[in-house]
Design a protein around this motif. Structure first.
Motif, mmCIF file in Angstrom:
data_model
loop_
_atom_site.group_PDB
_atom_site.id
_atom_site.type_symbol
_atom_site.label_atom_id
_atom_site.label_comp_id
_atom_site.label_asym_id
_atom_site.label_seq_id
_atom_site.Cartn_x
_atom_site.Cartn_y
_atom_site.Cartn_z
ATOM 1 N N HIS A 139 0.876 -1.178 0.000
ATOM 2 C CA HIS A 139 0.000 0.000 0.000
ATOM 3 C C HIS A 139 0.905 1.217 0.000
ATOM 4 C CE1 HIS A 139 -2.047 -3.325 2.129
ATOM 5 N NE2 HIS A 139 -3.160 -2.881 1.562
ATOM 6 N N TYR A 143 2.365 2.536 4.807
ATOM 7 C CA TYR A 143 1.189 1.957 5.466
ATOM 8 C C TYR A 143 1.569 1.042 6.628
ATOM 9 C CZ TYR A 143 -3.232 -0.693 5.774
ATOM 10 O OH TYR A 143 -4.393 -1.298 6.195
ATOM 11 N N ARG A 152 -4.273 1.231 9.931
ATOM 12 C CA ARG A 152 -4.962 2.425 9.438
ATOM 13 C C ARG A 152 -4.951 3.570 10.447
ATOM 14 N NH1 ARG A 152 -8.112 -1.697 6.934
ATOM 15 N NH2 ARG A 152 -8.041 -1.508 4.675
ATOM 16 N N SER A 185 -4.269 4.077 2.479
ATOM 17 C CA SER A 185 -5.524 4.720 2.852
ATOM 18 C C SER A 185 -5.409 5.582 4.106
ATOM 19 C CB SER A 185 -6.614 3.658 3.081
ATOM 20 O OG SER A 185 -6.202 2.733 4.076
ATOM 21 N N HIS A 194 -3.778 10.053 -0.061
ATOM 22 C CA HIS A 194 -4.553 10.303 -1.274
ATOM 23 C C HIS A 194 -4.518 11.766 -1.698
ATOM 24 C CE1 HIS A 194 -6.224 6.257 -0.752
ATOM 25 N NE2 HIS A 194 -6.618 6.362 -2.007
#
Length: 211
Positions: A139, A143, A152, A185, A194
């Protein structure tokens, strides 16, 4: 804009074709007529219809055998293709440095060089084997190094560590021709990845040359 496959069930190739055929039939009725690009998480330890089950990435890393990793990836690609799916969300190229992190077992471990070599082998197995599919590097990036150790949650990674530890596997796999990338994410150094121009444009597009 997305159709997420999260059932966690084992389906036959015929069932996959039925599902995806239905999705494509619905998409064809849109005014754009644009088909759905369907992708799925198929790791070597979790294949589509459970015909062949391989080790998770941490188990493969313990072999130090890139030829074996490539063969497993080729086998997985055959099953993905037989199910009518062109795109796989694998391999995981996160360098795992914190044993608290609950997704450690999905990685090739803590060594950037080993993660890089295994990742390249897996990408080539997916994309250059007898039944090519698109690989996804994930990721991107940082991450696997959340400050709390929990999944996360925010990561704080100095630029030197980001480039020396966490980026090399992605750079190697991009050079090997990886077709797609899944973005972290979470957030790194206070910015959601992002929305991080430095990570997504300065580094990924310009420094690493991902197109």
């Amino acid at each position: 804009g997305s159709i997420l496959n999260c059932g966690g069930h084992a389906y036959s190739p015929a069932q996959w074709h039925e599902f995806i055929g239905g999705i494509q039939s619905a998409a064809a009725q849109k005014t754009t007529g644009i088909h759905v690009l369907y992708g799925i998480d198929v790791t070597l330890g979790n294949l589509l219809f459970w015909r062949r089950l391989g080790p998770q990435q941490i188990g493969l890393a313990a072999t130090w055998d890139t030829a074996l990793v490539r063969k497993f990836a080729e086998n997985a690609a055959v099953e993905v293709t037989a199910s009518g799916i062109p795109w796989n969300f694998s391999p995981v190229l996160d360098v795992a440095r914190d044993a608290r992190w609950p997704r450690f077992w999905e990685t090739f471990g803590e060594a950037p060089k080993l993660v890089s070599d295994m990742g390249v082998a897996m990408v080539k197995g997916y994309q250059e084997g007898p039944a090519p599919i698109a690989a996804t590097l994930k990721h991107y990036v940082g991450y696997s190094r959340p400050l709390t150790g929990k999944d996360r949650t925010p990561a704080w990674i100095p630029e030197r560590q980001l480039r020396q530890i966490f980026l090399p596997p992605f750079a190697a796999a991009i050079d090997a021709g990886a077709a797609s990338i899944m973005v972290n994410s979470g957030e790194v150094n206070g910015i959601p990845v992002h929305a991080d121009h430095h990570i997504l444009t300065d580094i990924l597009r310009e420094d690493l040359g991902f197109e």
